[in-house]
Enzyme design. Structure first.
Site, PDB file in Angstrom:
ATOM      1  N   ASP A 110      89.838 -38.150 -55.960  1.00 53.64           N
ATOM      2  CA  ASP A 110      88.688 -39.236 -55.431  1.00 53.64           C
ATOM      3  C   ASP A 110      88.706 -40.652 -56.339  1.00 53.64           C
ATOM      4  OD1 ASP A 110      87.539 -38.163 -57.707  1.00 53.64           O
ATOM      5  OD2 ASP A 110      85.994 -37.192 -56.517  1.00 53.64           O
TER       6      ASP A 110
ATOM      7  N   TYR B 174      89.963 -43.257 -66.796  1.00 51.42           N
ATOM      8  CA  TYR B 174      90.609 -42.501 -67.228  1.00 51.42           C
ATOM      9  C   TYR B 174      91.149 -42.891 -68.625  1.00 51.42           C
ATOM     10  CZ  TYR B 174      88.241 -38.746 -65.287  1.00 51.42           C
ATOM     11  OH  TYR B 174      87.568 -37.390 -64.283  1.00 51.42           O
TER      12      TYR B 174
HETATM   13  P1  NAD Z   1      84.363 -24.465 -58.948  1.00 55.53           P
HETATM   14  O1  NAD Z   1      84.740 -24.064 -59.984  1.00 55.53           O
HETATM   15  O2  NAD Z   1      83.076 -24.738 -58.064  1.00 55.53           O
HETATM   16  O3  NAD Z   1      85.049 -23.526 -57.497  1.00 55.53           O
HETATM   17  C1  NAD Z   1      86.321 -23.635 -57.611  1.00 55.53           C
HETATM   18  C2  NAD Z   1      86.777 -22.268 -56.692  1.00 55.53           C
HETATM   19  O4  NAD Z   1      87.492 -22.209 -55.991  1.00 55.53           O
HETATM   20  C3  NAD Z   1      85.733 -21.244 -57.044  1.00 55.53           C
HETATM   21  O5  NAD Z   1      85.099 -20.805 -56.556  1.00 55.53           O
HETATM   22  C4  NAD Z   1      87.041 -20.620 -56.799  1.00 55.53           C
HETATM   23  O6  NAD Z   1      86.557 -18.397 -57.214  1.00 55.53           O
HETATM   24  C5  NAD Z   1      88.277 -20.845 -56.026  1.00 55.53           C
HETATM   25  N1  NAD Z   1      89.187 -20.088 -56.787  1.00 55.53           N
HETATM   26  C6  NAD Z   1      90.445 -20.220 -57.381  1.00 55.53           C
HETATM   27  N2  NAD Z   1      91.340 -19.780 -58.007  1.00 55.53           N
HETATM   28  C7  NAD Z   1      91.567 -19.791 -56.172  1.00 55.53           C
HETATM   29  C8  NAD Z   1      92.802 -19.252 -55.696  1.00 55.53           C
HETATM   30  N3  NAD Z   1      93.770 -19.225 -55.830  1.00 55.53           N
HETATM   31  N4  NAD Z   1      92.175 -19.142 -54.314  1.00 55.53           N
HETATM   32  C9  NAD Z   1      91.408 -19.825 -53.578  1.00 55.53           C
HETATM   33  N5  NAD Z   1      90.301 -19.543 -53.951  1.00 55.53           N
HETATM   34  C10 NAD Z   1      90.146 -20.335 -55.260  1.00 55.53           C
HETATM   35  O7  NAD Z   1      85.141 -25.674 -58.742  1.00 55.53           O
HETATM   36  P2  NAD Z   1      84.370 -27.139 -58.660  1.00 55.53           P
HETATM   37  O8  NAD Z   1      84.092 -28.018 -59.905  1.00 55.53           O
HETATM   38  O9  NAD Z   1      83.382 -28.149 -57.207  1.00 55.53           O
HETATM   39  O10 NAD Z   1      86.278 -27.750 -58.298  1.00 55.53           O
HETATM   40  C11 NAD Z   1      87.048 -27.873 -57.296  1.00 55.53           C
HETATM   41  C12 NAD Z   1      88.434 -28.394 -58.148  1.00 55.53           C
HETATM   42  O11 NAD Z   1      88.338 -28.911 -57.515  1.00 55.53           O
HETATM   43  C13 NAD Z   1      88.293 -28.944 -59.054  1.00 55.53           C
HETATM   44  O12 NAD Z   1      90.269 -27.969 -59.376  1.00 55.53           O
HETATM   45  C14 NAD Z   1      88.472 -29.865 -59.840  1.00 55.53           C
HETATM   46  O13 NAD Z   1      88.710 -30.729 -60.661  1.00 55.53           O
HETATM   47  C15 NAD Z   1      88.884 -30.755 -58.311  1.00 55.53           C
HETATM   48  N6  NAD Z   1      87.874 -31.985 -58.093  1.00 55.53           N
HETATM   49  C16 NAD Z   1      88.389 -32.793 -57.425  1.00 55.53           C
HETATM   50  C17 NAD Z   1      88.326 -34.230 -57.578  1.00 55.53           C
HETATM   51  C18 NAD Z   1      89.437 -34.731 -56.932  1.00 55.53           C
HETATM   52  O14 NAD Z   1      89.124 -35.676 -56.562  1.00 55.53           O
HETATM   53  N7  NAD Z   1      90.945 -34.642 -57.527  1.00 55.53           N
HETATM   54  C19 NAD Z   1      86.696 -34.102 -57.447  1.00 55.53           C
HETATM   55  C20 NAD Z   1      86.340 -32.742 -57.720  1.00 55.53           C
HETATM   56  C21 NAD Z   1      86.431 -32.162 -57.841  1.00 55.53           C
HETATM   57  C1  LMR Z   2      84.616 -31.885 -61.686  1.00 56.06           C
HETATM   58  O1  LMR Z   2      85.486 -31.764 -60.853  1.00 56.06           O
HETATM   59  O2  LMR Z   2      83.712 -31.638 -61.906  1.00 56.06           O
HETATM   60  C2  LMR Z   2      84.466 -33.803 -62.979  1.00 56.06           C
HETATM   61  O3  LMR Z   2      85.919 -34.360 -61.478  1.00 56.06           O
HETATM   62  C3  LMR Z   2      83.332 -34.120 -62.742  1.00 56.06           C
HETATM   63  C4  LMR Z   2      82.634 -34.081 -63.134  1.00 56.06           C
HETATM   64  O4  LMR Z   2      81.384 -33.628 -62.727  1.00 56.06           O
HETATM   65  O5  LMR Z   2      82.602 -33.792 -64.604  1.00 56.06           O
END
Ligand code: NAD
Ligand code: LMR
Length: 445
Positions: free
Chosen positions: A173, A268
């Site tokens: 994103d 980044y």
């Molecule tokens: P978070 O820790 O709040 O939630 C992640 C969840 O994934 C947890 O509840 C955890 O238990 C679960 N999980 C871990 N391993 C798993 C598995 N093998 N199977 C099923 N569930 C599993 O994390 P967050 O901060 O909300 O971020 C979630 C992900 O999204 C991260 O990887 C973050 O970097 C990514 N993210 C990506 C974008 C993007 O656009 N690329 C944007 C924002 C966040």
């Molecule tokens: C995250 O998943 O938490 C980051 O991508 C964005 C942040 O708030 O640092």
């Protein structure tokens, strides 16, 4: 919404802090992406449970005809689904904290996806993502996974290598955030009014064209602004941003763009081109993970508890994830063959002519029913190519380390990273990360 074209989705990583905003975004777009079922799947039932009751209420109040399931059983989660929206974080936020703090101890960038912390997170994420792909293929072989689990670049390379025929599309994103800034800078209401050309790796790329609806090139105007203000607006201050890190990042674009004013960079790149400044501006005792745990995590889980307690989401402070709109765009393009142009992380395969055909690159693609067709980029300049090649080799070495359980490959990845000043430092950081990641990483030897 239970019509014959309506869709069933599973959100993998159901306990994510982003889940409620994704749900709200799905519920706000039912007219173009009709849903019959929403499932949450997580391997941590307790964490997911804290959000699930509120999510159930959100869905019931918006459209009670949509079936809702929250489960830790992969078979229930992945049976009869059309799309998997995957945002898992293996090791959750406490491991992110270590990824950030261990490198900072040695004066090296401590960040979620960049530098040694990002590489550590990559080695943790690969098996989690692969496991979810395998469940999907077992229980719903025609399902598409829209994967935005980080670190997206390494995860994408692992998908290319380990599951080359799987229906997985890796996305990010970050470009949406940048394009929102560009629209604001150029005086447009929405990023969707503009057409973009972009090339690079995930969290590592450049816009080469930004055009208005009449096809006029606005990139020079954008860069002129960035050279003065970065991606901030004149007169803005820290107070106009959610927190100071986003303001600093928007401002730092000024320094990045000055290295090549013919393109608008992904912010980044600050971690790779100015690692010394990034470290100087970091607090090794209180990193981004701490900010997220004290901020977004508390806020989201607190509000979900309040909704569950009240039995209604009326007056909720939860907001739609505007950034997450691209997930609906992508799902809609695949489901209804819209041929929308989107930035995806895909095998290069000649799209960037003078770059490794086997690199996973972030480039514009046309998306329809059968997946994506990348646009041709042509040749890229030496500066960008050099930076990208170093970084893509770092990412490939991490996947080598995963496949071969190789200490040496991981050490090479850390030593090659532009964020690490010396192989001595790389070794110290790696040895500490190995201890921290016990039980998550394969045993390296
Ligand atoms: P978070 O820790 O709040 O939630 C992640 C969840 O994934 C947890 O509840 C955890 O238990 C679960 N999980 C871990 N391993 C798993 C598995 N093998 N199977 C099923 N569930 C599993 O994390 P967050 O901060 O909300 O971020 C979630 C992900 O999204 C991260 O990887 C973050 O970097 C990514 N993210 C990506 C974008 C993007 O656009 N690329 C944007 C924002 C966040
Ligand atoms: C995250 O998943 O938490 C980051 O991508 C964005 C942040 O708030 O640092």
């Amino acid at each position: 919404n239970a019509g014959k074209n309506s869709i069933s989705v599973v959100i993998a990583g159901g306990g994510s802090t982003y889940t409620p905003e994704i749900i709200l975004m799905l519920l706000a777009n039912l007219d173009r992406l009709p849903l019959r079922c929403i499932k949450l799947y997580d391997n941590d039932g307790e964490r997911q449970g804290k959000l699930a009751s509120a999510v159930k209420i959100l869905i019931e109040e918006r459209d009670p005809s949509i079936e809702f399931v929250a489960t830790t059983d992969p078979k229930i989660a992945y049976t009869d689904v059309d799309f998997c929206l995957a945002h898992i974080r293996v090791g959750q936020l406490p491991m992110r904290e270590l990824d950030e703090k261990i490198p900072l101890k040695y004066g090296v960038v401590g960040q979620e996806t960049c530098g040694p912390g990002g590489l550590a997170y990559g080695l943790r994420s690969i098996p989690g993502v692969i496991e979810n792909i395998d469940y999907m293929e077992k229980y719903s072989p025609n399902c598409w996974m829209l994967n935005y689990s980080n670190p997206a670049a390494i995860v994408a390379e692992a998908c290319r290598r380990l599951r080359p025929h799987s229906r997985v599309i890796n996305i990010c994103d970050m470009p949406i955030g940048l394009e929102d800034s560009f629209a604001r800078i150029l005086g447009f209401k929405s990023r969707k009014q503009l057409d973009y050309r972009y090339f690079g790796l995930n969290h590592f790329g450049w816009y080469t064209s930004v055009k208005d609806p009449d096809g006029n090139e606005l990139l020079p105007k954008l860069v002129e602004h960035e050279l003065k203000y970065g991606n901030t607006m004149p007169g803005e201050s820290m107070d106009d941003y959610t927190d100071h890190t986003w303001y600093d990042t928007a401002l730092k674009v000024k320094d990045i763009v000055s290295l090549d004013p013919s393109m608008a960079p992904n912010s980044y790149l600050q971690y790779y081109l100015f690692p010394d400044d990034m470290v100087a501006h970091s607090d090794p005792q209180y990193t981004r993970a701490n900010m997220v745990m004290d901020g977004r995590e508390k806020r989201v889980f607190g509000e979900c508890a309040r909704i569950a307690e009240a039995g209604t989401a009326e007056g909720t402070s939860l907001r739609i994830g505007i950034h997450a709109e691209f997930i609906v765009d992508l799902a809609t393009a695949l489901a209804f063959n819209t041929h929308e142009r989107m930035l995806l992380i895909v095998p290069n395969n000649g799209a960037i002519e003078n770059f490794d055909p086997k690199a996973m690159v972030e480039i514009p693609c046309i998306v329809g029913k059968d997946g994506y067709e990348p646009l041709s980029i042509g040749t890229i300049p030496t500066f960008q190519k050099g930076l990208m090649y170093e970084q893509v080799c770092v990412e490939k070495l991490v996947v080598d380390a995963y496949e071969q359980h190789s200490y040496l490959k991981m050490l090479q990845a850390m030593s090659l990273s532009k964020t690490v000043p010396s192989a001595n430092v790389a070794k110290k950081i790696l040895d500490e990360l190995i201890v921290a990641n016990e039980g998550y990483w394969p045993e390296l030897h």
